[in-house]
Design an enzyme around this catalytic site. Structure first.
Site, short mmCIF file in Angstrom:
data_model
loop_
_atom_site.label_atom_id
_atom_site.label_comp_id
_atom_site.label_asym_id
_atom_site.label_seq_id
_atom_site.Cartn_x
_atom_site.Cartn_y
_atom_site.Cartn_z
N CYS A 2 -3.51 -10.64 0.98
CA CYS A 2 -4.15 -9.52 1.68
C CYS A 2 -5.67 -9.57 1.57
O CYS A 2 -6.21 -10.00 0.56
CB CYS A 2 -3.68 -8.20 1.09
SG CYS A 2 -1.91 -7.98 1.12
N ARG A 27 -7.11 -16.81 4.10
CA ARG A 27 -6.38 -16.46 2.88
C ARG A 27 -4.88 -16.33 3.10
O ARG A 27 -4.11 -16.30 2.15
CB ARG A 27 -6.91 -15.15 2.31
CG ARG A 27 -8.39 -15.22 1.95
CD ARG A 27 -8.90 -13.85 1.59
NE ARG A 27 -8.21 -13.34 0.43
CZ ARG A 27 -8.63 -13.49 -0.80
NH1 ARG A 27 -9.74 -14.14 -1.05
NH2 ARG A 27 -7.96 -13.00 -1.82
N TRP A 74 -0.39 -9.39 3.71
CA TRP A 74 0.57 -10.43 3.37
C TRP A 74 1.72 -9.68 2.70
O TRP A 74 1.57 -9.16 1.59
CB TRP A 74 -0.08 -11.42 2.41
CG TRP A 74 0.73 -12.65 2.13
CD1 TRP A 74 0.78 -13.79 2.87
CD2 TRP A 74 1.57 -12.89 0.98
NE1 TRP A 74 1.61 -14.70 2.28
CE2 TRP A 74 2.10 -14.18 1.12
CE3 TRP A 74 1.93 -12.13 -0.13
CZ2 TRP A 74 2.97 -14.74 0.18
CZ3 TRP A 74 2.80 -12.68 -1.07
CH2 TRP A 74 3.30 -13.98 -0.89
N ASN A 100 -4.90 -3.82 -1.46
CA ASN A 100 -4.39 -5.13 -1.91
C ASN A 100 -3.77 -4.92 -3.27
O ASN A 100 -4.34 -4.21 -4.10
CB ASN A 100 -5.53 -6.13 -2.09
CG ASN A 100 -6.12 -6.60 -0.78
OD1 ASN A 100 -5.63 -6.24 0.28
ND2 ASN A 100 -7.16 -7.40 -0.87
N GLY A 101 -2.66 -5.57 -3.54
CA GLY A 101 -2.04 -5.43 -4.86
C GLY A 101 -0.68 -4.78 -4.76
O GLY A 101 -0.11 -4.67 -3.66
N GLU A 481 2.06 -33.35 -6.93
CA GLU A 481 1.08 -32.81 -5.99
C GLU A 481 1.33 -33.34 -4.57
O GLU A 481 1.21 -32.60 -3.59
CB GLU A 481 -0.34 -33.13 -6.49
CG GLU A 481 -1.48 -32.66 -5.61
CD GLU A 481 -1.51 -31.15 -5.31
OE1 GLU A 481 -0.74 -30.41 -5.93
OE2 GLU A 481 -2.28 -30.75 -4.43
N LYS A 485 2.01 -30.84 -1.43
CA LYS A 485 1.19 -30.84 -0.21
C LYS A 485 2.08 -30.95 1.02
O LYS A 485 1.90 -30.24 2.00
CB LYS A 485 0.18 -32.00 -0.21
CG LYS A 485 -1.01 -31.86 -1.10
CD LYS A 485 -2.09 -30.93 -0.60
CE LYS A 485 -1.90 -29.52 -1.03
NZ LYS A 485 -2.05 -29.09 -2.37
N GLU A 488 4.07 -27.71 1.67
CA GLU A 488 3.25 -26.56 2.04
C GLU A 488 2.92 -26.51 3.52
O GLU A 488 2.97 -25.45 4.13
CB GLU A 488 1.91 -26.59 1.28
CG GLU A 488 2.00 -26.13 -0.14
CD GLU A 488 0.65 -26.20 -0.82
OE1 GLU A 488 0.24 -25.21 -1.42
OE2 GLU A 488 -0.02 -27.25 -0.76
N HIS A 504 18.56 -39.78 -13.04
CA HIS A 504 19.35 -38.72 -13.65
C HIS A 504 19.81 -37.67 -12.65
O HIS A 504 20.02 -36.52 -13.02
CB HIS A 504 18.55 -38.08 -14.79
CG HIS A 504 18.22 -39.07 -15.86
ND1 HIS A 504 19.12 -39.45 -16.83
CD2 HIS A 504 17.10 -39.80 -16.06
CE1 HIS A 504 18.56 -40.37 -17.60
NE2 HIS A 504 17.33 -40.61 -17.16
N LYS A 603 -3.81 -18.17 0.35
CA LYS A 603 -4.79 -19.01 -0.34
C LYS A 603 -4.93 -18.60 -1.80
O LYS A 603 -5.07 -19.43 -2.68
CB LYS A 603 -6.13 -18.90 0.39
CG LYS A 603 -7.26 -19.69 -0.24
CD LYS A 603 -7.00 -21.17 -0.11
CE LYS A 603 -8.01 -22.02 -0.85
NZ LYS A 603 -7.45 -23.36 -1.16
C1 G6P Z 1 -1.79 -20.41 -4.14
C2 G6P Z 1 -2.41 -21.46 -3.25
C3 G6P Z 1 -2.36 -22.81 -3.94
C4 G6P Z 1 -3.04 -22.74 -5.28
C5 G6P Z 1 -2.44 -21.64 -6.17
C6 G6P Z 1 -3.28 -21.39 -7.41
O1 G6P Z 1 -0.43 -20.62 -4.25
O2 G6P Z 1 -1.72 -21.52 -2.01
O3 G6P Z 1 -3.01 -23.78 -3.14
O4 G6P Z 1 -2.93 -23.96 -5.93
O5 G6P Z 1 -2.40 -20.41 -5.45
O6 G6P Z 1 -4.52 -20.89 -7.02
P1 G6P Z 1 -5.85 -20.99 -7.85
O7 G6P Z 1 -6.87 -20.28 -7.00
O8 G6P Z 1 -5.60 -20.28 -9.15
O9 G6P Z 1 -6.18 -22.42 -8.06
#
Ligand code: G6P
Length: 608
Positions: A2, A27, A74, A100-101, A481, A485, A488, A504, A603
């Site tokens: 949000c 975001r 969001w 927000n929150g 990672e 990616k 996502e 396993h 984000k």
């Molecule tokens: C969200 C984002 C990720 C990020 C994670 C941690 O899930 O979509 O891309 O890695 O938060 O965020 P930070 O700002 O703490 O690195």
């Protein structure tokens, strides 16, 4: 997640708020809304993009006004509908707010308010807060907000207006970021500085439990108990150009390609001119405690957690300090053991991730020295840690984190060498490692030159719905990672794991043509990785290998090879991840997805 923008001043609020919401779009959100006070209150909301909201506004010409609040939502409580989109109103006093929150005790409060005759029209926790403020309103909006927030548990950043007070905006924060930009006779409040810098660079962040009453002629800051507070002004440094796309199609693409420049910034001034030592200004005060550390705990979420996992390998291998990595969301509730000499390091791009902040607070309460490896300057985490090292990679807009990841690994490598040299590492070895580290940006440029080849390879497999990512040692987290990616932004199901773990269970998934991406760079476990590749190949899997330039053997084992330059093994993840970032990007583009606004993702996750 949000986003909030609010304005009080002399300009028409409407355009200004929409422009602010556009800056927050990155975001992640699913609906948006705006309220402007101009005699009466006009509230307009829409499901979907800010452009949908703006289209609706264009059809409504009959309202103006220089005080307003706006929001991108969001969804957490309540589905994605126009009714659940913010702003929300009360049914008595003309209160209107954005939030927000999460209000955790909203069911109890809702019952109480219903008993007093209030009728709710949304499924949200936020409406409860609007009603509560309305219930307590006796002609003073600031006092009503303070009173309501004393009843609330949970996290909030709010901006509130009231029909009966056309010259007042009240904002408050606990656990969710909010910042007040101070202009001439005007204020712009936002959850993210990117919505402020176009108007002013003078700003101050709200601390937890702060309430600010803003009028065109001045502001008053207090706590929810009405104790006056002096705000700490700061200068915002965000470069708006950084938030523009330039020649690129998407922010993620831009950020992948700007990694060499970003990492040059990360290193700049941190290696002594003779290349034999490291300077980390932010840590000087705690240097002794750090050198004597008995144990490190790295805590993070998402991509930052993968960087932290590489940090674990680096700190143990180079600095010889026992290190563990833990999801912040687990650490905070686990009754963790913090002994003398424990250092906790929070790793985060935004510095605002709710779980990571809570883990940090838990660690501090238990007496740990708390460090931050953070990108966003002035973020809550950077203020709440004892010390830290900034990534200096510039604002990251793409929801899928790329340059922050390589920046985090780079900083953790610098930190490991900083400690290693002070603990036991020889000057010669340190000098060699530092030369390797300094070579990363140039070598990464060479990796990026192969972007077209990565696209060709990706397109061969882009129809497949299941992928594996496998690596060992330093590149086991790189595999995680790579899988993250791809998931996502392309919505392809991908699993990352240590290459040896495949036997396993996951090996059962391998069928004819299943893509398996191996990080098979030259290093201590190269031969073992080749064995694992053969296990996949013999079951029909199609192997894509990330390998070291000059490796003539790998092409016999893999269908496709993506080469990276040779580099010291501990630094190899920084280069090896780049083809994986490009692959995810190309797969998402080929599948027609909105790369910078992937479905359901945010984000910065500012709720737990
Ligand atoms: C969200 C984002 C990720 C990020 C994670 C941690 O899930 O979509 O891309 O890695 O938060 O965020 P930070 O700002 O703490 O690195």
């Amino acid at each position: 997640m949000c986003g909030i923008v609010a304005y009080i001043g002399r300009k028409p609020a409407r355009e200004l708020l929409i422009e602010g919401l556009r800056r927050l779009e990155y975001r992640g959100y699913d609906s948006a809304g705006i309220a402007v006070l101009d005699g009466g209150l006009t509230v307009v909301r829409a499901v979907g993009r800010v452009s949908a909201l703006s289209d609706r506004l264009d059809k409504q010409t009959d309202f103006d006004g220089t005080l307003g609040i706006a929001h991108t939502r969001w969804a957490t409580h309540g589905t994605v509908t126009e009714a659940n989109a913010h702003p929300h109103r009360d049914d008595k006093a003309g209160i209107c707010l954005v939030h927000n929150g999460i209000i955790e005790n909203y069911t109890t409060l809702k019952r109480l308010l219903e008993d007093r005759g209030h009728r709710f029209v949304t499924e949200t926790d936020t409406e409860v807060l609007a009603m509560l403020i309305g219930e307590l309103y006796e002609g003073d909006l600031e006092a009503a907000v303070q009173g309501a927030l004393r009843e609330v548990t949970g996290a909030y950043a709010i901006a509130v207006i009231c029909e009966r007070e056309p010259d007042t905006l009240v904002v408050a924060r606990k656990g969710s970021p909010l910042m007040v930009g101070v202009g001439k006779d005007e204020y712009i409040v936002a959850s993210d500085p990117s919505a402020i810098v176009a108007h002013t660079t003078r700003a101050f962040p709200l601390e937890d439990y702060n309430v600010v009453r803003l009028r065109r002629d001045g502001i008053r800051t207090s706590t929810i108990d009405n104790t006056p507070v002096t705000p700490k002004m700061m200068q915002l440094e965000l470069d708006l150009e950084q938030a523009e796309l330039g020649q690129f199609q998407h922010f993620m693409q831009k950020e992948i390609f700007e990694q060499p420049a970003a990492l040059r910034n990360t290193i700049r001034g941190r290696i002594t001119p003779h290349g034999d030592s490291i300077v980390l200004g932010g840590l000087t005060r705690y240097s002794k405690e750090l050198v004597r550390a008995r144990r490190m705990i790295l805590t993070a979420q998402g991509t930052a957690l993968h960087a932290a996992m590489i940090g674990e390998y680096l700190l143990e291998d180079l600095a010889r300090i026992p290190t563990e990595v833990e999801y912040a969301s687990e650490f905070r509730y686990r009754n963790p053991i913090i002994e003398d000499g424990t250092v906790v390091i929070a790793v985060s791009q935004s510095g605002e991730t709710a779980d990571t902040l809570a883990a940090l607070a838990e660690a501090k309460d238990r007496g740990a020295l708390a460090l931050g490896v953070v990108n966003a300057v002035g973020s809550t985490m950077s203020r709440e840690t004892d010390a830290g090292v900034y990534l200096r990679v510039g604002p990251e807009i793409g929801v899928a984190s790329t340059k922050a990841f390589t920046g985090q690994v780079m900083v953790l490598a610098l930190l490991s060498l900083y400690l290693a040299r002070r603990r036991h590492m020889s000057r010669e070895r340190c000098e060699w490692m530092l030369a390797e580290l300094a070579s990363v940006p140039d070598k990464m440029e060479r990796v990026l030159e192969q972007a077209d080849h990565v696209r060709e390879v990706t397109l061969k497999y882009v129809e497949r719905e299941n992928w594996l990512f496998l690596g060992r040692g330093y590149n086991y987290p790189t595999a995680l990672e790579g899988a993250l990616k791809l998931k996502e932004i392309s919505y392809i199901h991908a699993e990352g794991m240590p290459a040896a773990e495949m036997k396993h269970g996951p090996i059962a998934l391998i069928d004819d043509g299943m893509p398996a991406v191996f990080i098979a760079t030259k290093g201590s476990q190269y031969d073992k990785v080749i064995n694992n590749i053969e296990e996949v190949r013999s079951r029909g899997g199609h192997v894509i290998a990330v390998a070291t330039e000059g490796d003539t053997e790998i092409a016999q084992h893999a269908r496709d090879v993506l080469y990276i330059p040779d580099i010291a093994e501990p630094l190899s993840p920084i280069l090896a991840v780049v083809p994986l970032q490009l692959m995810a990007y190309e797969a998402a583009v080929a599948r027609g997805h909105d790369v910078d606004r992937p479905r359901n993702l945010a984000k910065s996750v500012t709720v737990e």
